[in-house]
Design an enzyme around this catalytic site. Sequence first.
Site, PDB file in Angstrom:
ATOM      1  N   HIS A  81       0.852  -1.196   0.000  1.00 23.67           N
ATOM      2  CA  HIS A  81       0.000   0.000   0.000  1.00 23.67           C
ATOM      3  C   HIS A  81       0.885   1.242   0.000  1.00 23.67           C
ATOM      4  CE1 HIS A  81      -3.337   2.629   0.611  1.00 23.67           C
ATOM      5  NE2 HIS A  81      -2.840   3.093   1.741  1.00 23.67           N
ATOM      6  N   ASP A 105       1.815  -1.027   4.488  1.00 20.88           N
ATOM      7  CA  ASP A 105       2.268   0.221   3.877  1.00 20.88           C
ATOM      8  C   ASP A 105       3.718   0.101   3.396  1.00 20.88           C
ATOM      9  OD1 ASP A 105      -0.173   1.127   4.642  1.00 20.88           O
ATOM     10  OD2 ASP A 105       0.548   2.605   6.082  1.00 20.88           O
ATOM     11  N   ASP A 111      -7.675   1.199   2.574  1.00 21.33           N
ATOM     12  CA  ASP A 111      -7.326   2.235   3.549  1.00 21.33           C
ATOM     13  C   ASP A 111      -8.264   3.431   3.645  1.00 21.33           C
ATOM     14  OD1 ASP A 111      -5.697   3.017   5.645  1.00 21.33           O
ATOM     15  OD2 ASP A 111      -4.328   4.150   4.385  1.00 21.33           O
ATOM     16  N   ASP A 130       0.885   5.127  -0.144  1.00 17.48           N
ATOM     17  CA  ASP A 130       0.165   6.393  -0.030  1.00 17.48           C
ATOM     18  C   ASP A 130       0.850   7.453  -0.889  1.00 17.48           C
ATOM     19  OD1 ASP A 130      -1.910   5.906   2.035  1.00 17.48           O
ATOM     20  OD2 ASP A 130      -0.176   5.445   3.305  1.00 17.48           O
ATOM     21  N   HIS A 170      -6.672   9.378  -0.006  1.00 14.24           N
ATOM     22  CA  HIS A 170      -7.318   9.305   1.309  1.00 14.24           C
ATOM     23  C   HIS A 170      -6.485   9.875   2.456  1.00 14.24           C
ATOM     24  CE1 HIS A 170      -5.255   5.373   0.678  1.00 14.24           C
ATOM     25  NE2 HIS A 170      -4.833   5.602   1.901  1.00 14.24           N
TER      26      HIS A 170
END
Length: 1145
Positions: free
Chosen positions: A173, A424, A287, A175, A571
């Site tokens: 994941h 993450d 998420d 971000d 997000h």
Amino acid sequence: MKLSRQFTVFGSAIFCVVVFSLYLMLDHIDHSKNPNGERIQNGQLGILQDKIDHLERLLAENNEIIGNIRDSVINLRETVKDGKMFPEGNMSQGDLELLPPAPALLPIHSEDCQFTARTYSKPVLNNSMLDVYDLLSFDNLDGGVWKQGFDISYKDNEWDNEPLQVFVVPHSHNDPGWLKTFDDYYRDQTQHILNNMVVKLHEDSRRKMIWSEISYFSKWWDNIDEQKRDAVRRLIESGQLEVATGGWVMPDEANTHYFALIDQLVEGHQWLERNLGVKPKTGWAVDPFGHTPTQAYLLRQAGLSNMLIQRVHYSVKKHFASQKTLEFFWRQNWDQDSSSDILCHMMPFYSYDVPHTCGPDPKICCQFDFKRLPGGRISCPWRIPPQAITDINVQERAQTLLDQYRKKSKLFRTNVLLAPLGDDFRYTEAVEWDQQFENYQKLFDYMNSHPELHVQAQFGTISDYFEALRKSTGMDPVGINVGQLALPVLSGDFFTYADRDDHYWSGYFTSRPFYKRLDRVLESHLRAAEVLYSLTLANIQKYGQPNDYPAVDNYKLLTEARRNLGLFQHHDAITGTGKDWVVVDYGTRLFHSILNVKRVIVSSAHWLVLKDKQTYFHDPSNPFLQMDDVQPSQDALPRKIIFEVHEKPRLLVVYNPTEQARMSMVTVYVTTPKVRVLNALGHVVRAQVSAMWNDASHTAADVFQVRSATSVHHITALWVYSAPLGLSVYQLMEGMEPRTEAAKYMFLQDGRQISISELEHFRQFYQQDAKMRLKEDDSEHLVKVEFVLYGTTSNKDKSGAYLFLPDKEATIYSPSQPPVVRVTKGPLFSEVTTTFMHITHTLRLYNIQGVEGQSVEICNTVDIRGETNREIAMRITSDLNSKDRFFTDLNGYQLQPRKTMAKLPLQANFYPMTSMVYLQDSSARLSLLTAQSLGAASLKSGQLEVIMDRRLNQDDNRGLGQGVLDNKITANSFRLLLEKRSSAEEIFLKMLLNHNSHRRRLIQECSYPSILSHMSYMYLNHPLISMAVNQRSDNPSLTPYSPLSASFPCDMHLVNLRAIQSKVCLTALILHRKGFDCGFSNRNTGLLCTTTRGKIHLEKLLTDLKVKSITPVSLSLMHTHNSDADPQEISLKPMEIRTYRLQLS
């Protein structure tokens, strides 16, 4: 509605409450009781039918009148078509501009009302989230090793007949900004993950991986050589690498508007199509902090068949797990059939990390996260480390892991199990790839070689899992066509999210509101630029001549703006949950993109309004047109440009970005109060001059505000008005003009009138005991506006960027100094501005025929930079008997019914408000429309509450590591609309409510705005765009531009006209047919459109352009749809969003 010009204001040392009376009128249909006191029976339904027939006759007469007006205007247009822009000779002839009246009765086709008036039975297996919330006790009992769940047991022989099939799905994941900026994350981590992926997946064909964020993938792709690109293509072709969702980011689902959700999805999918030929099949959202059915619908429309979600309230997860409904078909609550269904998997446990994905016991699952092997940088918090798999321990380790797999599978209805493997920014280093893949492969080899274990385990992608799931249930491999429905159907949303205890994530609905507003500004300007750019390209091709229009450069600016807007939908971006410097990075991207799309707007508008196209010259350092506002920096509010006005006319170009004709206000700042405004025919435009204020009671020298009532009419661009999507031209000049009137002022402080000595050019007035009102009949509703404050709890865990943990109910805002109240009275608008220590609050009423005249405009400028742990909210209290029910929108696309629940803490009853919130009773509806996403609630009957800003001194322990202390001076804009239900609607509603409880529940689950509410929201978020001709430019001949011969239907919205390339006018035409409630007055709405049963004949709507080709495609253009229908006639169902590949010429 008629606006009275009387006002009352009460100022006090505690707070200022503005009370106003809102009056409405409708034709009354007699629904009195019969002599026996019985309610309406079938016989009286005949009377109701007669009334409806009468209304339809009125509609037909109204349509005939509109047709006559249109014919007259077309004749006038032909008369002036070849004339000059402005008449020669005397420019002061001064005939007053005559605005065409809006129809007294809005023509709405009777079939268009059937969608929202219908009732239907839902499938037996259907669940509604409203029902689930009513059912749950939210008791938060300790579940043992699965703390938020329950103990799971099984029998060893359960899989003897059908082995357990396990898909372990490696993922990372990433971000696109959070604790680091997007670029810093890419440099430090993401590029290494992707580089290692190519190498490590090629080492063993059994290895699999999924990737989601195209923003990162595209940046990496641009930096790798062709050899590595070919290796990636081979991995995709072999099924080892899957792109899940394929959007530009994994978007937030609470604060995002559906325009931006679609745009980032199209950007990602178009990139994939151009570079990899990939068409994603499955959505992946681990998420986002709560989930919306809007995203489910958009994915379905884009051609995806499956999706996965994770962050859902822990009590909801527990309930679904106990019922084995964690996998379901997610259906829109307005959908009569299964056309919107998408297969959804809800992850059952606390998080998407490895300790919470293999099974219910995180202490055990953590032992199978091999990045945490002893000697590494991270370890298991339960202090039992993983063990490298060897021949000695493989049996015990495999059985331990299998036990978790089996327990997890007991929460689902099939023997196909999903076990994500990631977290993450995982797989950054090559050693982690080896640790995870080699150790798991040893476990799989052992399990698969021992048939007595009855398990088949393997690496897989998320689509591998869903294909096996569909096969096990006999479902269609990709679609939803099934002989017998094996899984339940669910409708509703998953807000507000709580991950533990009373920790509700309702704070991020408002956090960093300055940037939530900036996001909406970019959305509006980007859409306007996309439409103008596409129309300009088509016109250039039509004229077929060389020109200096910067088509390629503008396309690059649009692409960059799309990607910056898309990035902000992430997000941890629009949510306001990033580090301070990350927020600045996002803000800078938004800011620069706003500047860039304005360049596209002015260069496109310049070309379109120029009469002699040969004279077009593009000079980026000295543009022909100048926007009427400027934003100094990424963290400052925009300010109006002050135009110098002299005797020589100053030309003003006004763009209407909406697809309907409209009567609206245009505001320009000028240097003199003696202003004349003329339209394209030299007719005087009525105007109001107001003072510009530096603060509560001091004017700015030599600067004046002119608001002109301009009408954007749908008949011709050579009239007084700009057409829908059109450009109109006005001129400003210095001179006395009786139809330009000055405003009058009154000032109060501490309840007493005060005098201001600096009001040159303006008169002050003094008046006692007055009221501000909207009046049409004798039905009165009182509405009170006030401000309240929240603190944060004294417990260990406090409010932060994510969480809202108030100390108690809100207290009334009580500034130490009494506010100054300024009352403005004028012929076109009147307003009350109350200046507090932390808030400047303005209520404005427009005295015009248009949509703006139907509601109260509310503007709040908030500054809480000196506060400590404070949240400030606007509270609107009415006398409507709404009880515990209210409605908030989801992503500006649909409305979700809400119920304020006493069994939940205060913070749980706040929900995201992207476009509107309303409450209602049997007689009226009160709607608050918003120009930015914020958190909203209705904590008491008749009351609405909106959090406007939050300043919090501490972290809330969700990983951010800081509070929210970077507050800006923030402007929030709203419209407050009160509508009375029609008499026929009241009868129908009472009949249904008295029929049975099942139908009562159906009414509560589906609600729709009125046409007026829809259009009021559109005008609020897509205001007219004003541009003045640069004073340094010669005044060439300009002509209004009108691409459409008539308005789009009132319920049809042009979501976007998005250019696909810069060489030819090939665009994505995205349309949305809005569902609307016919149960409200359609008299005197100020609307200049009608409804057409969802049908548009595009070529007939276009004035000069032709449709070269039009093809129905999926939402993001990935799939082409075959259709036998006339491609020129577009037909949409209510609530449907559809995309067409359109080429204009």
